[in-house]
Design an enzyme around this catalytic site. Structure first.
Site, short mmCIF file in Angstrom:
data_model
loop_
_atom_site.label_atom_id
_atom_site.label_comp_id
_atom_site.label_asym_id
_atom_site.label_seq_id
_atom_site.Cartn_x
_atom_site.Cartn_y
_atom_site.Cartn_z
N LYS A 23 0.82 -1.21 0.00
CA LYS A 23 0.00 0.00 0.00
C LYS A 23 0.86 1.27 0.00
CE LYS A 23 -2.79 2.69 3.15
NZ LYS A 23 -2.31 3.33 4.34
N ASN A 24 1.84 1.31 0.90
CA ASN A 24 2.62 2.55 1.03
C ASN A 24 3.45 2.84 -0.21
OD1 ASN A 24 1.51 2.73 3.54
ND2 ASN A 24 3.36 2.25 4.69
N ARG A 98 -5.37 10.82 2.87
CA ARG A 98 -4.06 11.23 3.35
C ARG A 98 -3.00 11.14 2.25
NH1 ARG A 98 -2.47 12.09 8.32
NH2 ARG A 98 -4.00 10.97 9.53
N ASP A 122 -6.49 8.73 9.45
CA ASP A 122 -6.86 7.97 10.65
C ASP A 122 -6.27 8.57 11.93
OD1 ASP A 122 -4.23 7.24 10.46
OD2 ASP A 122 -4.63 5.25 9.69
N ASP A 320 4.33 0.15 11.95
CA ASP A 320 3.06 -0.43 11.51
C ASP A 320 2.86 -1.86 12.02
OD1 ASP A 320 2.24 1.81 10.21
OD2 ASP A 320 2.79 1.14 8.21
N MET A 342 6.85 6.31 17.67
CA MET A 342 6.52 7.29 16.64
C MET A 342 5.15 7.95 16.81
SD MET A 342 7.38 6.81 12.65
CE MET A 342 8.99 6.16 12.95
#
Length: 435
Positions: A23-24, A98, A122, A320, A342
């Site tokens: 996804k990223n 985003r 989110d 993540d 983070m």
């Protein structure tokens, strides 16, 4: 009307699962098509909301997008409608996504101007966009924020290469600045650059398009500006967050699972961190095989002190996957301290796990100690709501391991990051229904 998943847990799963494209990486390389008039083909694109919305947004601004098979698209960004960026439609669509910040760099580089609505997304704490804008400014862009209409307007008609020391090694920030610098005049040096595999993939793709980027894979990138870029073909890496999620799922549910085509050497220390939790996994070709395990025991440090798992910029452990590690540790033997450096509110889903019977001490917004149950006690199913993408999948894993029925609401958050997750889990034998 919101969708929910109903899960009857406590059953081991079995079979093979193939991770989706990352996804990223998708959000970055799809934005990069704006840098050229020529055709760019991207394959292994995941079918998830965030990515589909970005593709739709490109279509709205005049990019010719064509889906050639279930995970491959071609893009031709020849004619871009500049008026679209001042429209209400852009404000609504861009503001709800985003990833839309990622189109700014390429637009600045190619057209010398861009506007961007204030982004949403989110709830995992503040995600600052300063890194992006400071980078654009150093390259010679001027921007002003208009509080009336909520737009950032950026003028970059005269981009010049320069030395940039990033205030944080932001992946999206680095990507955006790289995409801006490839068409700037002169040489740009980016120090404290993010060096995640996604970013390496973007840089390799840009080089195939004619960019001159060196230092790929390190935190010091050197970019010699060129006047134009051409088309290319690009294939996304598999999503390492999904791969980590499936390793955790297998261990926690005592399942025998093979994860296919993982690009093992791009996973960094992810497999090692799961091994520290006592999870057995073996590499077979480019597949990860996880045997069914009744127990897994968390290692201690050499001096016997409690294991700490913390996130760090790549090649450190990705933030993540900390939510996943936290959930998987619930059924391990031993204790572990999870330190989420983070983001300041990513651990707040712990209350739901406590309701399910987990032994966790939330020390503060950044740290939680998990005292493993060693599968002596099963979690119990409950009703819960998913606060963000990664917590959602962590709760899903907990529910699949729990005794009885769980309902997870707000699954839109999960589906922003994981494609057809219910169908794919059903194929492994999970009892999961969408309502």
């Amino acid at each position: 009307m919101t969708n929910a998943f109903v899960i009857n847990g406590g059953k081991p799963l079995k079979g093979e699962i193939t991770p989706q494209g990352a996804k990223n990486e998708a959000l970055q390389v799809i934005s990069a098509v704006l840098l050229t008039e020529e055709k760019v083909t991207i394959s292994n694109i995941p079918d998830i909301k965030d990515v589909n919305k970005l593709i739709e947004l490109l279509g709205d601004m005049g990019v010719i997008t064509e889906k050639t098979d279930e995970s491959t698209y071609t893009f031709i960004a020849k004619d871009i409608d500049q008026d679209f960026f001042q429209s209400e439609a852009f404000k609504t669509k861009g503001g709800g996504l985003r990833g839309s910040i990622m189109i700014v760099g390429p637009l600045l580089a190619r057209f010398g101007k861009a506007s961007i609505p204030k982004p949403g997304g989110d709830k995992i704490g503040r995600r600052r966009l300063d890194t992006h804008f400071l980078g654009f400014e150093k390259l010679g862009a001027r921007f002003d924020y208009n509080p009336e209409d909520g737009f950032f307007n950026v003028d970059a008609s005269n981009l010049q290469g320069t030395y940039i020391l990033l205030d944080e090694a932001s992946v999206t920030g680095t990507a955006n600045i790289v995409m801006t610098a490839v068409l700037a005049k002169g040489t740009t040096t980016i120090y404290n650059a993010a060096c995640e595999p996604y970013l390496q993939q973007l840089c390799k793709m840009l080089n195939r398009m004619g960019a001159k980027i060196s230092g790929i894979g390190s935190n010091l990138l050197t970019i010699e500006g060129v006047t134009k870029l051409g088309g290319t073909d690009h294939r996304l890496l598999p999503d390492m967050i999904e791969i980590g999620s499936f390793i955790g799922l297998a261990a926690m549910t005592g399942s025998e699972i093979t994860i296919k085509d993982v690009h093992y050497k791009e996973l960094g220390m992810i497999p090692d961190v799961f091994k520290r939790l006592g999870i057995k996994l073996e590499l077979r070709g480019d597949d990860i095989y996880i045997p069914a395990q009744d127990h897994y025991e968390i290692e201690t440090f050499i001096d016997g002190s409690i294991m700490t798992i913390a996130d760090a910029p790549w090649p450190g452990f990705t933030p993540d996957l900390l939510s996943i590690v936290l959930v998987v540790a619930i059924q391990a033997k031993g204790s572990v301290l999870i330190h989420q450096k983070m983001f300041e509110s990513r651990l707040f889903f712990v209350d739901k796990l406590l309701d399910m019977g987990a032994q966790i001490i939330l020390c503060d917004p950044h740290r939680a100690t998990v005292i493993g149950l060693d599968k002596q006690v099963q979690l119990r199913g409950i009703s819960m709501t998913s606060p963000d993408i990664r917590a959602g999948v962590s709760l899903l894993i907990a529910a699949l391991s729990a005794q009885g029925k769980s309902t997870i609401y707000n699954i839109e958050q999960i589906e922003r990051g994981y494609q057809h997750i219910d169908t794919r889990l059903k194929a492994l034998g999970a009892d999961i229904t969408r309502i």
